[in-house]
Motif scaffolding. Structure first.
Motif, PDB file in Angstrom:
ATOM      1  N   SER A   8      79.652  -4.405  -7.110  1.00 36.79           N
ATOM      2  CA  SER A   8      80.736  -3.703  -7.800  1.00 36.79           C
ATOM      3  C   SER A   8      81.769  -3.303  -6.766  1.00 36.79           C
ATOM      4  O   SER A   8      81.469  -3.180  -5.566  1.00 36.79           O
ATOM      5  CB  SER A   8      80.199  -2.473  -8.537  1.00 36.79           C
ATOM      6  N   ILE A   9      82.977  -3.099  -7.219  1.00 39.16           N
ATOM      7  CA  ILE A   9      84.068  -2.669  -6.345  1.00 39.16           C
ATOM      8  C   ILE A   9      83.879  -1.230  -5.896  1.00 39.16           C
ATOM      9  O   ILE A   9      84.418  -0.791  -4.892  1.00 39.16           O
ATOM     10  CB  ILE A   9      85.415  -2.854  -7.082  1.00 39.16           C
ATOM     11  N   TYR A  10      83.070  -0.484  -6.660  1.00 41.27           N
ATOM     12  CA  TYR A  10      82.832   0.913  -6.275  1.00 41.27           C
ATOM     13  C   TYR A  10      82.001   1.019  -4.998  1.00 41.27           C
ATOM     14  O   TYR A  10      81.981   2.063  -4.353  1.00 41.27           O
ATOM     15  CB  TYR A  10      82.103   1.643  -7.416  1.00 41.27           C
ATOM     16  N   ASN A  11      81.295  -0.055  -4.682  1.00 36.16           N
ATOM     17  CA  ASN A  11      80.494  -0.021  -3.447  1.00 36.16           C
ATOM     18  C   ASN A  11      81.360  -0.025  -2.199  1.00 36.16           C
ATOM     19  O   ASN A  11      80.875   0.271  -1.104  1.00 36.16           O
ATOM     20  CB  ASN A  11      79.549  -1.214  -3.404  1.00 36.16           C
ATOM     21  N   LEU A  12      82.619  -0.391  -2.323  1.00 34.38           N
ATOM     22  CA  LEU A  12      83.517  -0.391  -1.176  1.00 34.38           C
ATOM     23  C   LEU A  12      83.976   1.009  -0.801  1.00 34.38           C
ATOM     24  O   LEU A  12      84.522   1.212   0.287  1.00 34.38           O
ATOM     25  CB  LEU A  12      84.741  -1.262  -1.467  1.00 34.38           C
ATOM     26  N   ILE A  13      83.798   1.963  -1.688  1.00 35.96           N
ATOM     27  CA  ILE A  13      84.213   3.334  -1.394  1.00 35.96           C
ATOM     28  C   ILE A  13      83.238   3.922  -0.377  1.00 35.96           C
ATOM     29  O   ILE A  13      82.030   3.918  -0.598  1.00 35.96           O
ATOM     30  CB  ILE A  13      84.219   4.191  -2.678  1.00 35.96           C
ATOM     31  N   PRO A  14      83.710   4.369   0.775  1.00 37.50           N
ATOM     32  CA  PRO A  14      82.783   4.949   1.771  1.00 37.50           C
ATOM     33  C   PRO A  14      82.156   6.232   1.253  1.00 37.50           C
ATOM     34  O   PRO A  14      82.822   7.080   0.668  1.00 37.50           O
ATOM     35  CB  PRO A  14      83.663   5.195   2.990  1.00 37.50           C
ATOM     36  N   LYS A  15      80.862   6.319   1.496  1.00 39.58           N
ATOM     37  CA  LYS A  15      80.142   7.512   1.031  1.00 39.58           C
ATOM     38  C   LYS A  15      80.179   8.582   2.111  1.00 39.58           C
ATOM     39  O   LYS A  15      80.189   8.303   3.297  1.00 39.58           O
ATOM     40  CB  LYS A  15      78.680   7.141   0.733  1.00 39.58           C
ATOM     41  N   GLU A  16      80.211   9.795   1.661  1.00 39.93           N
ATOM     42  CA  GLU A  16      80.227  10.926   2.589  1.00 39.93           C
ATOM     43  C   GLU A  16      78.805  11.180   3.110  1.00 39.93           C
ATOM     44  O   GLU A  16      77.852  11.246   2.341  1.00 39.93           O
ATOM     45  CB  GLU A  16      80.739  12.184   1.881  1.00 39.93           C
ATOM     46  N   GLU A  17      78.686  11.247   4.431  1.00 41.31           N
ATOM     47  CA  GLU A  17      77.398  11.508   5.064  1.00 41.31           C
ATOM     48  C   GLU A  17      77.283  12.986   5.393  1.00 41.31           C
ATOM     49  O   GLU A  17      78.174  13.559   6.033  1.00 41.31           O
ATOM     50  CB  GLU A  17      77.247  10.682   6.344  1.00 41.31           C
ATOM     51  N   ALA A  18      76.214  13.572   4.940  1.00 42.69           N
ATOM     52  CA  ALA A  18      75.997  14.996   5.201  1.00 42.69           C
ATOM     53  C   ALA A  18      75.558  15.168   6.652  1.00 42.69           C
ATOM     54  O   ALA A  18      74.701  14.432   7.137  1.00 42.69           O
ATOM     55  CB  ALA A  18      74.923  15.537   4.265  1.00 42.69           C
ATOM     56  N   PRO A  19      76.155  16.078   7.409  1.00 48.69           N
ATOM     57  CA  PRO A  19      75.759  16.288   8.814  1.00 48.69           C
ATOM     58  C   PRO A  19      74.314  16.801   8.899  1.00 48.69           C
ATOM     59  O   PRO A  19      73.896  17.662   8.126  1.00 48.69           O
ATOM     60  CB  PRO A  19      76.761  17.323   9.319  1.00 48.69           C
ATOM     61  N   LYS A  20      73.586  16.222   9.839  1.00 46.48           N
ATOM     62  CA  LYS A  20      72.193  16.634  10.017  1.00 46.48           C
ATOM     63  C   LYS A  20      72.133  17.920  10.832  1.00 46.48           C
ATOM     64  O   LYS A  20      72.842  18.067  11.825  1.00 46.48           O
ATOM     65  CB  LYS A  20      71.402  15.544  10.740  1.00 46.48           C
ATOM     66  N   GLU A  21      71.304  18.799  10.394  1.00 48.26           N
ATOM     67  CA  GLU A  21      71.142  20.074  11.090  1.00 48.26           C
ATOM     68  C   GLU A  21      70.237  19.877  12.316  1.00 48.26           C
ATOM     69  O   GLU A  21      69.141  19.339  12.198  1.00 48.26           O
ATOM     70  CB  GLU A  21      70.526  21.114  10.149  1.00 48.26           C
ATOM     71  N   LYS A  22      70.737  20.298  13.487  1.00 46.02           N
ATOM     72  CA  LYS A  22      69.982  20.176  14.719  1.00 46.02           C
ATOM     73  C   LYS A  22      68.961  21.301  14.802  1.00 46.02           C
ATOM     74  O   LYS A  22      69.311  22.472  14.680  1.00 46.02           O
ATOM     75  CB  LYS A  22      70.929  20.230  15.915  1.00 46.02           C
ATOM     76  N   PRO A  23      67.654  20.965  15.012  1.00 42.64           N
ATOM     77  CA  PRO A  23      66.665  22.044  15.060  1.00 42.64           C
ATOM     78  C   PRO A  23      66.821  22.875  16.328  1.00 42.64           C
ATOM     79  O   PRO A  23      67.374  22.420  17.337  1.00 42.64           O
ATOM     80  CB  PRO A  23      65.329  21.288  15.068  1.00 42.64           C
ATOM     81  N   GLN A  24      66.336  24.070  16.292  1.00 39.24           N
ATOM     82  CA  GLN A  24      66.427  24.974  17.431  1.00 39.24           C
ATOM     83  C   GLN A  24      65.511  24.499  18.555  1.00 39.24           C
ATOM     84  O   GLN A  24      64.428  23.984  18.297  1.00 39.24           O
ATOM     85  CB  GLN A  24      66.030  26.395  16.995  1.00 39.24           C
TER      86      GLN A  24
END
Length: 288
Positions: A18-34
């Motif tokens: 689908s053409i919708y697959n060309l839309i870049p998805k937002e990546e959630a930032p990974k939380e760095k453990p202490q």
């Protein structure tokens, strides 16, 4: 409900092309453990440690109960070379070994152009501005050329069949080198046999026939010796019966052996022909 149906439809579309697959998805930032930090002090040796106990009064292990503060006694816990690295004071600079002129720096050689030793250098890669030659047509008949190449080509290496040793001419026959060794052994055996025969012939030549007079003299001497021993033997018998000591008994047995040997010698000398080696001479004095 409309939002959920929209999400379902969107997921179905995302799984397919689908053409919708060309839309870049937002990546959630990974939380760095202490960062992990131990609650125990870093200078504390581990439980049941066996390091740095050479000069201490510890019984081979340290910090058995796992205490935070170790008891400090009169002895040091490290030997002179008991730690990693050089001992204390060994890394001091030596005044006699200072850096001299021209030893601290070095001069690089002059820059020269690199040249390939091999003359067969590959041609350079064409640039983006160079265009390939278009419209080339070949009149070569590849079918005929392939047939000619195969006809003129050298034959491939054919696998050699295993040799049939049964069909060889000399199969089952003794090899020549074994026959040669056998002949050498036979010649050596003949030589040894001839040498033995020669030795036996020499021994036979050294023998001589004893005359009748010498034979009679020898027999008479042996008889006289036997009579002397017999007379001594009779005297010992009477004493053995009365006294029976051990010394007389052994003397009696020795006399019996000597008399038996003299009887055998007289029997041998009673033959018609007696041969004696030249190296052995028999005299009357040796028999008496």
């Amino acid at each position: 409900s409309t939002q959920s149906t929209w999400d379902i439809n969107f997921n179905m579309i995302a799984q397919e092309e689908s053409i919708y697959n060309l839309i870049p998805k937002e990546e959630a930032p990974k939380e760095k453990p202490q960062k992990y930090k131990s609650k125990f002090p870093p200078t504390l040796p581990p439980t049941y440690s066996t390091f740095c106990l050479k000069t201490t009064s510890m019984p081979g292990v340290a910090n058995v109960p796992g205490e935070y503060e170790l008891p400090c006694g009169a002895h040091k816990k490290t030997a002179m070379n008991g730690t990693f690295g050089l001992p204390k004071g060994a890394a001091k600079p030596d005044a006699a070994r200072f850096t001299k002129k021209g030893t601290g720096t070095f001069k690089l050689p002059d820059k020269t152009k690199h040249e390939y030793k091999d003359a067969s250098k590959k041609p350079p890669i064409p640039t983006k501005d160079e265009k390939p030659i278009m419209g080339l047509v070949s009149e070569k008949n590849y079918i005929v050329a392939n047939a000619v190449e195969n006809i003129l080509a050298a034959p491939k290496n054919v696998k050699k069949e295993a040799k049939k040793y049964v069909e060889k001419k000399d199969y089952g026959k003794t090899p020549k080198y074994l026959e040669k060794i056998k002949n050498e052994i036979d010649e050596e055996y003949k030589q040894v046999k001839e040498m033995q025969q020669q030795e036996e012939e020499m021994k036979e030549k050294e023998k001589f026939l004893v005359s009748d007079e010498e034979r009679k003299q020898l027999i008479d001497a042996l008889k006289k010796k036997w009579e002397v021993l017999h007379h001594e033997y009779e005297g010992i018998i009477t004493r053995v019966v009365k006294v029976n000591p051990l010394g007389l008994k052994t003397q009696k047995e020795n006399l019996e052996k000597e008399m038996a040997q003299i009887e055998k010698d007289i029997e041998k000398l009673s033959r018609n022909y007696i041969f004696v080696d030249a190296g052995h001479q028999i005299t009357d004095s040796s028999l008496i």
